[in-house]
Design a protein around this motif. Structure first.
Motif, PDB file in Angstrom:
ATOM      1  N   HIS A  86       0.825  -1.214   0.000  1.00 38.13           N
ATOM      2  CA  HIS A  86       0.000   0.000   0.000  1.00 38.13           C
ATOM      3  C   HIS A  86       0.861   1.268   0.000  1.00 38.13           C
ATOM      4  N   MET A  87       2.162   1.100   0.178  1.00 45.84           N
ATOM      5  CA  MET A  87       3.041   2.268   0.251  1.00 45.84           C
ATOM      6  C   MET A  87       3.091   3.001  -1.086  1.00 45.84           C
ATOM      7  N   ARG A  88       2.955   4.315  -1.027  1.00 41.14           N
ATOM      8  CA  ARG A  88       3.016   5.153  -2.229  1.00 41.14           C
ATOM      9  C   ARG A  88       4.468   5.277  -2.682  1.00 41.14           C
ATOM     10  N   HIS A  89       4.679   5.207  -4.001  1.00 44.42           N
ATOM     11  CA  HIS A  89       6.029   5.246  -4.561  1.00 44.42           C
ATOM     12  C   HIS A  89       6.258   6.559  -5.312  1.00 44.42           C
ATOM     13  N   LEU A  90       7.335   7.243  -4.959  1.00 42.46           N
ATOM     14  CA  LEU A  90       7.733   8.472  -5.643  1.00 42.46           C
ATOM     15  C   LEU A  90       9.179   8.309  -6.079  1.00 42.46           C
ATOM     16  N   VAL A  91       9.508   8.862  -7.237  1.00 40.63           N
ATOM     17  CA  VAL A  91      10.847   8.666  -7.777  1.00 40.63           C
ATOM     18  C   VAL A  91      11.431   9.978  -8.289  1.00 40.63           C
ATOM     19  N   GLY A  92      12.757  10.088  -8.236  1.00 37.55           N
ATOM     20  CA  GLY A  92      13.448  11.250  -8.785  1.00 37.55           C
ATOM     21  C   GLY A  92      13.115  12.533  -8.069  1.00 37.55           C
ATOM     22  N   LEU A  93      12.881  13.577  -8.859  1.00 36.06           N
ATOM     23  CA  LEU A  93      12.602  14.895  -8.307  1.00 36.06           C
ATOM     24  C   LEU A  93      11.315  14.904  -7.482  1.00 36.06           C
ATOM     25  N   ASP A  94      10.340  14.073  -7.868  1.00 32.71           N
ATOM     26  CA  ASP A  94       9.090  13.983  -7.101  1.00 32.71           C
ATOM     27  C   ASP A  94       9.353  13.451  -5.693  1.00 32.71           C
ATOM     28  N   ALA A  95      10.259  12.487  -5.577  1.00 36.15           N
ATOM     29  CA  ALA A  95      10.602  11.939  -4.264  1.00 36.15           C
ATOM     30  C   ALA A  95      11.272  12.996  -3.397  1.00 36.15           C
ATOM     31  N   ILE A  96      12.210  13.726  -3.989  1.00 40.09           N
ATOM     32  CA  ILE A  96      12.929  14.753  -3.225  1.00 40.09           C
ATOM     33  C   ILE A  96      11.984  15.882  -2.827  1.00 40.09           C
ATOM     34  N   GLN A 143      19.859  19.032   2.456  1.00 43.05           N
ATOM     35  CA  GLN A 143      19.096  20.046   1.723  1.00 43.05           C
ATOM     36  C   GLN A 143      17.650  20.117   2.212  1.00 43.05           C
ATOM     37  N   ALA A 144      17.096  18.987   2.633  1.00 42.44           N
ATOM     38  CA  ALA A 144      15.730  18.979   3.180  1.00 42.44           C
ATOM     39  C   ALA A 144      15.662  19.834   4.446  1.00 42.44           C
ATOM     40  N   VAL A 145      16.668  19.720   5.293  1.00 33.77           N
ATOM     41  CA  VAL A 145      16.731  20.520   6.524  1.00 33.77           C
ATOM     42  C   VAL A 145      16.827  22.007   6.183  1.00 33.77           C
ATOM     43  N   LEU A 146      17.665  22.352   5.208  1.00 29.77           N
ATOM     44  CA  LEU A 146      17.814  23.747   4.802  1.00 29.77           C
ATOM     45  C   LEU A 146      16.508  24.302   4.242  1.00 29.77           C
ATOM     46  N   ALA A 147      15.820  23.494   3.424  1.00 27.50           N
ATOM     47  CA  ALA A 147      14.548  23.932   2.840  1.00 27.50           C
ATOM     48  C   ALA A 147      13.509  24.185   3.934  1.00 27.50           C
ATOM     49  N   ALA A 148      13.447  23.277   4.913  1.00 32.35           N
ATOM     50  CA  ALA A 148      12.476  23.424   6.004  1.00 32.35           C
ATOM     51  C   ALA A 148      12.766  24.671   6.830  1.00 32.35           C
ATOM     52  N   LYS A 149      14.031  24.905   7.137  1.00 38.70           N
ATOM     53  CA  LYS A 149      14.394  26.109   7.896  1.00 38.70           C
ATOM     54  C   LYS A 149      14.022  27.369   7.126  1.00 38.70           C
ATOM     55  N   ASP A 150      14.219  27.332   5.816  1.00 39.06           N
ATOM     56  CA  ASP A 150      13.861  28.477   4.964  1.00 39.06           C
ATOM     57  C   ASP A 150      12.357  28.731   5.020  1.00 39.06           C
ATOM     58  N   HIS A 327      14.646  25.485  -3.809  1.00 41.35           N
ATOM     59  CA  HIS A 327      15.620  24.566  -3.222  1.00 41.35           C
ATOM     60  C   HIS A 327      15.829  23.329  -4.093  1.00 41.35           C
ATOM     61  N   LEU A 328      14.814  22.924  -4.831  1.00 39.76           N
ATOM     62  CA  LEU A 328      14.973  21.785  -5.740  1.00 39.76           C
ATOM     63  C   LEU A 328      15.963  22.118  -6.856  1.00 39.76           C
ATOM     64  N   LEU A 329      15.880  23.344  -7.381  1.00 42.71           N
ATOM     65  CA  LEU A 329      16.828  23.776  -8.406  1.00 42.71           C
ATOM     66  C   LEU A 329      18.245  23.798  -7.837  1.00 42.71           C
ATOM     67  N   ARG A 398      32.655  23.253 -12.756  1.00 42.13           N
ATOM     68  CA  ARG A 398      31.665  23.931 -11.912  1.00 42.13           C
ATOM     69  C   ARG A 398      30.977  25.068 -12.671  1.00 42.13           C
ATOM     70  N   GLU A 399      31.750  25.858 -13.378  1.00 34.67           N
ATOM     71  CA  GLU A 399      31.188  26.969 -14.141  1.00 34.67           C
ATOM     72  C   GLU A 399      30.233  26.479 -15.230  1.00 34.67           C
ATOM     73  N   ALA A 400      30.548  25.330 -15.826  1.00 33.32           N
ATOM     74  CA  ALA A 400      29.674  24.768 -16.851  1.00 33.32           C
ATOM     75  C   ALA A 400      28.327  24.356 -16.255  1.00 33.32           C
ATOM     76  N   VAL A 401      28.372  23.761 -15.031  1.00 31.08           N
ATOM     77  CA  VAL A 401      27.139  23.363 -14.361  1.00 31.08           C
ATOM     78  C   VAL A 401      26.291  24.579 -14.015  1.00 31.08           C
ATOM     79  N   LEU A 402      26.933  25.611 -13.466  1.00 27.60           N
ATOM     80  CA  LEU A 402      26.220  26.816 -13.068  1.00 27.60           C
ATOM     81  C   LEU A 402      25.621  27.538 -14.272  1.00 27.60           C
ATOM     82  N   ALA A 403      26.313  27.482 -15.420  1.00 28.25           N
ATOM     83  CA  ALA A 403      25.828  28.139 -16.631  1.00 28.25           C
ATOM     84  C   ALA A 403      24.556  27.474 -17.151  1.00 28.25           C
ATOM     85  N   LYS A 404      24.424  26.170 -16.922  1.00 29.17           N
ATOM     86  CA  LYS A 404      23.232  25.434 -17.383  1.00 29.17           C
ATOM     87  C   LYS A 404      22.056  25.606 -16.444  1.00 29.17           C
ATOM     88  N   SER A 405      22.334  25.907 -15.174  1.00 34.39           N
ATOM     89  CA  SER A 405      21.253  25.969 -14.183  1.00 34.39           C
ATOM     90  C   SER A 405      20.532  27.301 -14.216  1.00 34.39           C
TER      91      SER A 405
END
Length: 405
Positions: A86-96, A143-150, A327-329, A398-405
């Motif tokens: 009966h447990m609900r299943h979430l995957v990927g970004l939906d899970a996070i 990151q979950a803790v940081l999001a909750a505090k925010d 926070h997901l981004l 790192r700069e390449a990752v930041l440029a895409k985000s």
């Protein structure tokens, strides 16, 4: 990129609380939680796993490359448990996203309930100490803790109490009873357990508790300087009167009748007395309220306040969701950066190996012909270039990752 993150959860939204409790027992029974979670890893079902439970939720956050279906769910425990499927299943970004909603108390039975974040942090520490959380879940749970505090810092989702007991104490404080006030409590159930915690915190000391089971009443008066326990049968002969009366029992009929109320007053007047009735149905008879002039704090009024306050909290949920999406981004960017760091973790060693090979094999003879000062200068130059060469690709990635985000 995040598709190996999964959540299996059973909550008040999916099942009755009794079923949720049965699943908690299946995981935690006989103090076997650590063994059961470790077994999941040893059998190769999951790479990393984080477990958390509350009174209305069971949550498993884990990483795996396996297909998560009913067969996978049943394999989580050594014995079949119906609630697993009966447990609900979430995957990927939906899970996070769901984990962040839980941490921020958006998905709670009581929206804005701050205790959930504390419970998740305790679970995080527990699973880390048991060696169940690796680098992937460390990133996500942090990151979950940081999001909750925010959420709590930048919304009003935790404001305005929705607890009937808390609201009853707020109403009581408006009438400012003295800390030396004589408090009589009828009943020793879970609601009055919470009431006694508030009373201790506020510094009240003259507390008498009447209960059907005397032992239970004695447990509740512990910690009060002038605490006294009596059995419910002694209530009609109670001569101590009261300034504040709390009543909450499981009785199907009102127990504070006009006759009993008169007896409890012990010859004193009703004016100025405060009666807090937390019983369902009401423990104070309507005739008592009509006949005497006292301050009456009733559960129906408190429930209306709680629902009004809950409506206020729910209006903050949209803002909380906006914070979560941000926070997901950030999480995606952080995880991409971490993947690059992992991929390039061998680069420093490879560069050192190239330098070692150049010095000891390729250019060994030429270097041997150099004088000591020149040789030292060459070593310093190569060491400098080695350090610089390590930093350049890391920075570019790192700069390449930041440029895409």
């Amino acid at each position: 990129m995040l598709q190996h993150f999964h959540i299996l959860t059973l909550t008040h939204r999916d099942a009755k609380l009794k079923e949720v409790g049965a699943l908690v027992t299946a995981f935690e029974g006989d103090d076997g939680l650590r063994e059961r979670l470790t077994c999941m890893r040893e059998r190769g079902l999951v790479h990393e796993v984080f477990y958390a439970s509350t009174c209305n939720r069971v949550l498993l956050l884990f990483t795996t490359e396996r297909k998560v279906d009913d067969r996978f769910k049943q394999a989580l425990l050594s014995e079949p448990v119906a609630q697993l499927t009966h447990m609900r299943h979430l995957v990927g970004l939906d899970a996070i996203r769901h984990l962040y909603e839980v941490a921020g108390s958006i998905d709670s039975l009581v929206v804005g309930e701050r205790q959930i974040l504390g419970q998740l942090r305790e679970s995080q520490v527990m699973c880390r100490e048991w060696g169940l959380i690796g680098d992937d879940l460390r990133i996500i749970t942090n990151q979950a803790v940081l999001a909750a505090k925010d959420i709590y810092a930048n919304t009003r989702i935790g404001e305005k109490s929705v607890s009937v007991v808390s609201l009853s104490m707020q109403q009581l404080q408006r009438h400012a009873p003295s800390r030396k006030a004589r408090i009589l409590m009828v009943g020793a159930g879970q609601t009055n357990v919470l009431v006694t915690k508030f009373l201790r915190k506020q510094g009240y000391s003259h507390v008498t508790i009447a209960n059907r089971t005397l032992e239970r009443a004695q447990q509740l008066v512990n910690g009060f300087d002038h605490g006294r326990a009596i059995s419910l049968t002694e209530l009609d002969t109670y001569a101590g009167s009261f300034d504040v009366l709390f009543v909450c029992t499981a009785s199907a009929e009102a127990i504070i009748t006009p006759e009993r109320f008169t007896s409890l007053l012990g010859g004193e007047g009703a004016k100025g007395k405060i009666v807090v009735d937390l019983g369902v149905p009401a423990d104070v008879a309507e005739a008592t309220v009509a006949q005497y002039d006292f301050t009456y704090i009733a559960i129906e009024h408190l429930r209306a306040l709680a629902e009004e306050n809950m409506g206020f909290r729910r209006r903050e949920v949209d803002l909380a969701h906006t914070i979560i999406e941000r926070h997901l981004l950030e999480t995606e960017t952080l995880y991409q950066t971490r993947l690059i760091e992992r991929a390039m973790s061998e680069v420093p060693g490879q560069i050192k190996a190239i330098r070692h090979n150049a010095v000891n094999k390729v250019f060994r003879k030429e270097l041997e012909d150099l004088d000591p000062e020149t040789r030292e200068l060459m070593d310093r130059m190569m060491l400098y270039m080695e350090k610089r060469c390590i930093g350049i690709p890391m920075k570019a990635a790192r700069e390449a990752v930041l440029a895409k985000s």
